[in-house]
Design a protein around this motif. Structure first.
Motif, PDB file in Angstrom:
ATOM      1  N   MET A   1       0.799  -1.203   0.000  1.00  0.00           N
ATOM      2  CA  MET A   1       0.000   0.000   0.000  1.00  0.00           C
ATOM      3  C   MET A   1       0.847   1.275   0.000  1.00  0.00           C
ATOM      4  SD  MET A   1      -3.245  -0.480  -0.081  1.00  0.00           S
ATOM      5  CE  MET A   1      -3.284  -1.943  -1.086  1.00  0.00           C
ATOM      6  N   GLU A   2       2.134   1.082  -0.096  1.00  0.00           N
ATOM      7  CA  GLU A   2       3.020   2.248  -0.103  1.00  0.00           C
ATOM      8  C   GLU A   2       2.765   3.133  -1.311  1.00  0.00           C
ATOM      9  OE1 GLU A   2       7.780   3.122  -0.320  1.00  0.00           O
ATOM     10  OE2 GLU A   2       7.103   1.251   0.605  1.00  0.00           O
ATOM     11  N   ILE A   3       2.385   2.524  -2.434  1.00  0.00           N
ATOM     12  CA  ILE A   3       2.135   3.305  -3.650  1.00  0.00           C
ATOM     13  C   ILE A   3       0.926   4.223  -3.468  1.00  0.00           C
ATOM     14  CG2 ILE A   3       0.712   1.546  -4.778  1.00  0.00           C
ATOM     15  CD1 ILE A   3       3.270   3.727  -6.556  1.00  0.00           C
ATOM     16  N   VAL A   4      -0.060   3.777  -2.698  1.00  0.00           N
ATOM     17  CA  VAL A   4      -1.238   4.611  -2.450  1.00  0.00           C
ATOM     18  C   VAL A   4      -0.846   5.850  -1.639  1.00  0.00           C
ATOM     19  CG1 VAL A   4      -3.517   4.685  -1.356  1.00  0.00           C
ATOM     20  CG2 VAL A   4      -2.805   2.635  -2.585  1.00  0.00           C
ATOM     21  N   VAL A   5       0.050   5.663  -0.686  1.00  0.00           N
ATOM     22  CA  VAL A   5       0.521   6.797   0.115  1.00  0.00           C
ATOM     23  C   VAL A   5       1.252   7.797  -0.771  1.00  0.00           C
ATOM     24  CG1 VAL A   5       2.038   7.496   1.995  1.00  0.00           C
ATOM     25  CG2 VAL A   5       0.645   5.437   2.229  1.00  0.00           C
ATOM     26  N   TRP A   6       2.108   7.310  -1.652  1.00  0.00           N
ATOM     27  CA  TRP A   6       2.864   8.217  -2.518  1.00  0.00           C
ATOM     28  C   TRP A   6       1.960   8.924  -3.529  1.00  0.00           C
ATOM     29  CZ3 TRP A   6       7.205  10.231  -1.337  1.00  0.00           C
ATOM     30  CH2 TRP A   6       8.087   9.554  -0.501  1.00  0.00           C
ATOM     31  N   ILE A   7       1.001   8.211  -4.080  1.00  0.00           N
ATOM     32  CA  ILE A   7       0.055   8.845  -5.009  1.00  0.00           C
ATOM     33  C   ILE A   7      -0.746   9.914  -4.276  1.00  0.00           C
ATOM     34  CG2 ILE A   7      -2.036   8.444  -6.365  1.00  0.00           C
ATOM     35  CD1 ILE A   7      -0.801   5.739  -7.174  1.00  0.00           C
ATOM     36  N   GLY A   8      -1.175   9.600  -3.053  1.00  0.00           N
ATOM     37  CA  GLY A   8      -1.906  10.584  -2.262  1.00  0.00           C
ATOM     38  C   GLY A   8      -1.066  11.798  -1.940  1.00  0.00           C
ATOM     39  N   ALA A   9       0.215  11.581  -1.647  1.00  0.00           N
ATOM     40  CA  ALA A   9       1.101  12.704  -1.354  1.00  0.00           C
ATOM     41  C   ALA A   9       1.270  13.604  -2.576  1.00  0.00           C
ATOM     42  CB  ALA A   9       2.452  12.193  -0.875  1.00  0.00           C
ATOM     43  N   VAL A  10       1.406  12.997  -3.738  1.00  0.00           N
ATOM     44  CA  VAL A  10       1.540  13.780  -4.975  1.00  0.00           C
ATOM     45  C   VAL A  10       0.269  14.583  -5.236  1.00  0.00           C
ATOM     46  CG1 VAL A  10       1.744  13.592  -7.482  1.00  0.00           C
ATOM     47  CG2 VAL A  10       3.272  12.289  -6.018  1.00  0.00           C
ATOM     48  N   LEU A  11      -0.893  13.953  -5.045  1.00  0.00           N
ATOM     49  CA  LEU A  11      -2.155  14.671  -5.242  1.00  0.00           C
ATOM     50  C   LEU A  11      -2.289  15.830  -4.245  1.00  0.00           C
ATOM     51  CD1 LEU A  11      -4.691  11.781  -5.894  1.00  0.00           C
ATOM     52  CD2 LEU A  11      -3.896  13.486  -7.519  1.00  0.00           C
ATOM     53  N   SER A  12      -1.864  15.603  -3.028  1.00  0.00           N
ATOM     54  CA  SER A  12      -1.937  16.666  -2.031  1.00  0.00           C
ATOM     55  C   SER A  12      -1.042  17.842  -2.401  1.00  0.00           C
ATOM     56  CB  SER A  12      -1.529  16.132  -0.660  1.00  0.00           C
ATOM     57  OG  SER A  12      -2.463  15.197  -0.213  1.00  0.00           O
ATOM     58  N   VAL A  13       0.134  17.558  -2.922  1.00  0.00           N
ATOM     59  CA  VAL A  13       1.044  18.634  -3.334  1.00  0.00           C
ATOM     60  C   VAL A  13       0.470  19.386  -4.531  1.00  0.00           C
ATOM     61  CG1 VAL A  13       3.322  19.107  -4.321  1.00  0.00           C
ATOM     62  CG2 VAL A  13       3.100  17.574  -2.361  1.00  0.00           C
ATOM     63  N   ILE A  14      -0.119  18.670  -5.475  1.00  0.00           N
ATOM     64  CA  ILE A  14      -0.747  19.331  -6.626  1.00  0.00           C
ATOM     65  C   ILE A  14      -1.878  20.241  -6.153  1.00  0.00           C
ATOM     66  CG2 ILE A  14      -2.173  18.934  -8.681  1.00  0.00           C
ATOM     67  CD1 ILE A  14      -0.466  16.401  -9.161  1.00  0.00           C
ATOM     68  N   GLY A  15      -2.679  19.759  -5.222  1.00  0.00           N
ATOM     69  CA  GLY A  15      -3.754  20.580  -4.672  1.00  0.00           C
ATOM     70  C   GLY A  15      -3.223  21.795  -3.944  1.00  0.00           C
ATOM     71  N   LEU A  16      -2.146  21.613  -3.200  1.00  0.00           N
ATOM     72  CA  LEU A  16      -1.544  22.731  -2.471  1.00  0.00           C
ATOM     73  C   LEU A  16      -1.021  23.794  -3.432  1.00  0.00           C
ATOM     74  CD1 LEU A  16      -0.753  23.850   0.296  1.00  0.00           C
ATOM     75  CD2 LEU A  16       1.417  22.648   0.045  1.00  0.00           C
TER      76      LEU A  16
END
Length: 71
Positions: free
Chosen positions: A1-16
């Motif tokens: 599930m590490e990939i889900v965390v990284w994808i979520g982090a990337v989406l959060s940065v894009i949103g920021l």
């Protein structure tokens, strides 16, 4: 599930980034000494970008939480 965390982090940065862009754009519009109607028009064009960025950021944070809980 590490990939889900990284994808979520990337989406959060894009949103920021989108949220920061919205803040900068509205600040520039306020400093431009526009008339009330022009200021409202410019802010109304920025509003969908802000809402979309908040949505992307929220989805990213949810993905991070899900990835951490499942991992």
């Amino acid at each position: 599930m590490e990939i889900v965390v990284w994808i979520g982090a990337v989406l959060s940065v894009i949103g920021l980034v989108g949220i920061v862009y919205s803040i900068v754009a509205v600040t520039k519009a306020k400093r431009a000494n526009l008339s009330d109607e022009d200021l409202r028009a410019r802010v109304s064009k920025i509003l969908p970008i802000n809402l979309g960025a908040m949505f992307v950021s929220m989805i990213g944070l949810m993905a991070v939480v899900v990835g951490v809980m499942l991992g």
